[in-house]
Scaffold this motif. Structure first.
Motif, PDB file in Angstrom:
ATOM      1  N   ALA A 111      42.225  10.475  92.635  1.00 30.64           N
ATOM      2  CA  ALA A 111      41.499   9.298  92.143  1.00 30.64           C
ATOM      3  C   ALA A 111      42.357   8.065  92.383  1.00 30.64           C
ATOM      4  O   ALA A 111      43.566   8.090  92.178  1.00 30.64           O
ATOM      5  CB  ALA A 111      41.199   9.446  90.656  1.00 30.64           C
ATOM      6  N   THR A 112      41.715   6.989  92.806  1.00 31.78           N
ATOM      7  CA  THR A 112      42.436   5.754  93.088  1.00 31.78           C
ATOM      8  C   THR A 112      41.673   4.574  92.507  1.00 31.78           C
ATOM      9  O   THR A 112      40.484   4.397  92.789  1.00 31.78           O
ATOM     10  CB  THR A 112      42.605   5.554  94.615  1.00 31.78           C
ATOM     11  OG1 THR A 112      43.240   6.705  95.154  1.00 31.78           O
ATOM     12  CG2 THR A 112      43.444   4.323  94.914  1.00 31.78           C
ATOM     13  N   GLN A 113      42.365   3.793  91.722  1.00 30.96           N
ATOM     14  CA  GLN A 113      41.829   2.551  91.173  1.00 30.96           C
ATOM     15  C   GLN A 113      42.187   1.435  92.146  1.00 30.96           C
ATOM     16  O   GLN A 113      43.345   1.294  92.531  1.00 30.96           O
ATOM     17  CB  GLN A 113      42.454   2.274  89.802  1.00 30.96           C
ATOM     18  CG  GLN A 113      41.949   1.045  89.109  1.00 30.96           C
ATOM     19  CD  GLN A 113      40.537   1.225  88.578  1.00 30.96           C
ATOM     20  OE1 GLN A 113      40.179   2.289  88.116  1.00 30.96           O
ATOM     21  NE2 GLN A 113      39.757   0.176  88.654  1.00 30.96           N
ATOM     22  N   VAL A 114      41.202   0.644  92.543  1.00 32.97           N
ATOM     23  CA  VAL A 114      41.476  -0.465  93.450  1.00 32.97           C
ATOM     24  C   VAL A 114      42.136  -1.583  92.649  1.00 32.97           C
ATOM     25  O   VAL A 114      41.659  -1.966  91.581  1.00 32.97           O
ATOM     26  CB  VAL A 114      40.181  -0.964  94.129  1.00 32.97           C
ATOM     27  CG1 VAL A 114      40.463  -2.150  95.039  1.00 32.97           C
ATOM     28  CG2 VAL A 114      39.520   0.168  94.908  1.00 32.97           C
ATOM     29  N   ALA A 115      43.243  -2.089  93.140  1.00 33.33           N
ATOM     30  CA  ALA A 115      44.002  -3.133  92.438  1.00 33.33           C
ATOM     31  C   ALA A 115      43.193  -4.423  92.360  1.00 33.33           C
ATOM     32  O   ALA A 115      42.368  -4.723  93.237  1.00 33.33           O
ATOM     33  CB  ALA A 115      45.320  -3.399  93.164  1.00 33.33           C
ATOM     34  N   ILE A 131      31.158  -0.962 102.384  1.00 32.39           N
ATOM     35  CA  ILE A 131      30.766   0.231 101.634  1.00 32.39           C
ATOM     36  C   ILE A 131      30.125   1.254 102.570  1.00 32.39           C
ATOM     37  O   ILE A 131      30.421   2.454 102.504  1.00 32.39           O
ATOM     38  CB  ILE A 131      29.802  -0.123 100.471  1.00 32.39           C
ATOM     39  CG1 ILE A 131      30.507  -1.031  99.448  1.00 32.39           C
ATOM     40  CG2 ILE A 131      29.238   1.135  99.812  1.00 32.39           C
ATOM     41  CD1 ILE A 131      31.683  -0.406  98.739  1.00 32.39           C
ATOM     42  N   LEU A 132      29.273   0.795 103.467  1.00 33.29           N
ATOM     43  CA  LEU A 132      28.636   1.690 104.426  1.00 33.29           C
ATOM     44  C   LEU A 132      29.677   2.330 105.350  1.00 33.29           C
ATOM     45  O   LEU A 132      29.651   3.550 105.583  1.00 33.29           O
ATOM     46  CB  LEU A 132      27.592   0.930 105.240  1.00 33.29           C
ATOM     47  CG  LEU A 132      26.628   1.774 106.064  1.00 33.29           C
ATOM     48  CD1 LEU A 132      25.849   2.747 105.187  1.00 33.29           C
ATOM     49  CD2 LEU A 132      25.674   0.872 106.821  1.00 33.29           C
ATOM     50  N   SER A 181      33.002   4.214  92.722  1.00 34.90           N
ATOM     51  CA  SER A 181      32.564   3.381  91.592  1.00 34.90           C
ATOM     52  C   SER A 181      32.384   1.970  92.122  1.00 34.90           C
ATOM     53  O   SER A 181      33.368   1.287  92.430  1.00 34.90           O
ATOM     54  CB  SER A 181      33.599   3.398  90.469  1.00 34.90           C
ATOM     55  OG  SER A 181      33.709   4.689  89.941  1.00 34.90           O
ATOM     56  N   ILE A 182      31.129   1.564  92.236  1.00 28.76           N
ATOM     57  CA  ILE A 182      30.791   0.275  92.833  1.00 28.76           C
ATOM     58  C   ILE A 182      30.026  -0.537  91.807  1.00 28.76           C
ATOM     59  O   ILE A 182      29.087  -0.041  91.185  1.00 28.76           O
ATOM     60  CB  ILE A 182      29.943   0.464  94.100  1.00 28.76           C
ATOM     61  CG1 ILE A 182      30.699   1.305  95.119  1.00 28.76           C
ATOM     62  CG2 ILE A 182      29.529  -0.877  94.684  1.00 28.76           C
ATOM     63  CD1 ILE A 182      29.858   1.777  96.280  1.00 28.76           C
ATOM     64  N   GLN A 186      36.821   1.809  92.132  1.00 27.48           N
ATOM     65  CA  GLN A 186      37.590   3.054  92.112  1.00 27.48           C
ATOM     66  C   GLN A 186      36.931   4.036  93.059  1.00 27.48           C
ATOM     67  O   GLN A 186      35.735   3.955  93.323  1.00 27.48           O
ATOM     68  CB  GLN A 186      37.597   3.632  90.702  1.00 27.48           C
ATOM     69  CG  GLN A 186      38.286   4.972  90.571  1.00 27.48           C
ATOM     70  CD  GLN A 186      38.247   5.507  89.154  1.00 27.48           C
ATOM     71  OE1 GLN A 186      38.333   4.752  88.198  1.00 27.48           O
ATOM     72  NE2 GLN A 186      38.104   6.806  89.016  1.00 27.48           N
ATOM     73  N   PHE A 187      37.732   4.978  93.567  1.00 22.39           N
ATOM     74  CA  PHE A 187      37.154   6.057  94.352  1.00 22.39           C
ATOM     75  C   PHE A 187      37.893   7.349  94.054  1.00 22.39           C
ATOM     76  O   PHE A 187      39.081   7.344  93.726  1.00 22.39           O
ATOM     77  CB  PHE A 187      37.157   5.748  95.861  1.00 22.39           C
ATOM     78  CG  PHE A 187      38.495   5.395  96.437  1.00 22.39           C
ATOM     79  CD1 PHE A 187      39.307   6.363  96.993  1.00 22.39           C
ATOM     80  CD2 PHE A 187      38.934   4.078  96.438  1.00 22.39           C
ATOM     81  CE1 PHE A 187      40.541   6.038  97.547  1.00 22.39           C
ATOM     82  CE2 PHE A 187      40.165   3.732  96.988  1.00 22.39           C
ATOM     83  CZ  PHE A 187      40.969   4.719  97.543  1.00 22.39           C
TER      84      PHE A 187
END
Length: 160
Positions: free
Chosen positions: A56-60, A79-80, A96-97, A104-105
């Motif tokens: 899991a990665t949280q976008v800064a 996103i595509l 997570s958009i 997050q992804f």
């Protein structure tokens, strides 16, 4: 040896095992580090005949700010591209958009017990990590890198 002992031994042999985590929904849950400073989970869900490898990665916030500053079309195209790219790694993922902004992804892959070998476990850990890297590279490509006041010495500095 049982499944848990085998997986624990394989992870230890490769110096990836960092800790065992209590998880009421799992027969075992290992925290691994691959590569250095990248944390991943290796989990055997209770009642399932598989092991799941997850990252899991949280976008800064700095990257989220760059996304906010971009056009809606750039965000939608990103996103595509991200979805198409992740599909090519043959992994599962959850994005997570919120308002076309990636927050997050989570990248996962599953190995069923009848196919679980040390070789398959290590290949899957690498594939999940490469899929995470793909996300990081696409963010950097689409949104122009990091702001000048942020250190860029470690590619993962921008991600939690």
């Amino acid at each position: 040896m049982n499944l848990e002992d085998n997986v624990k031994q394989w992870l230890s042999d490769e110096d990836l095992l960092r800790e065992m985590k209590y998880d009421e929904n799992a027969d075992f849950h290992f925290i691994v580090e691959f590569p250095k400073e990248n944390i991943m989970d290796v989990v055997k869900p209770t009642g399932k005949d598989c092991v799941i490898i997850a990252c899991a990665t949280q976008v800064a916030q700095e990257h989220v700010n760059l996304m906010v500053a971009s056009s809606p079309q750039v965000r939608r195209d990103f996103i595509l591209d991200l979805q198409f790219g992740l599909n090519s790694y043959l992994v599962d993922f959850e994005l997570s958009i919120n308002q076309d902004l990636l927050q997050q992804f989570v990248v996962t892959d599953t190995i069923y017990e009848d196919g679980l070998t040390k070789n398959e476990l290590m290949k899957t850990i690498k594939r999940v990590f490469k899929a995470k890297l793909h996300c990081i590279f696409l963010i950097d490509k689409a949104f122009g890198g990091v702001s000048p006041n942020v250190s860029s010495s470690n590619q993962n500095d921008m991600f939690v």
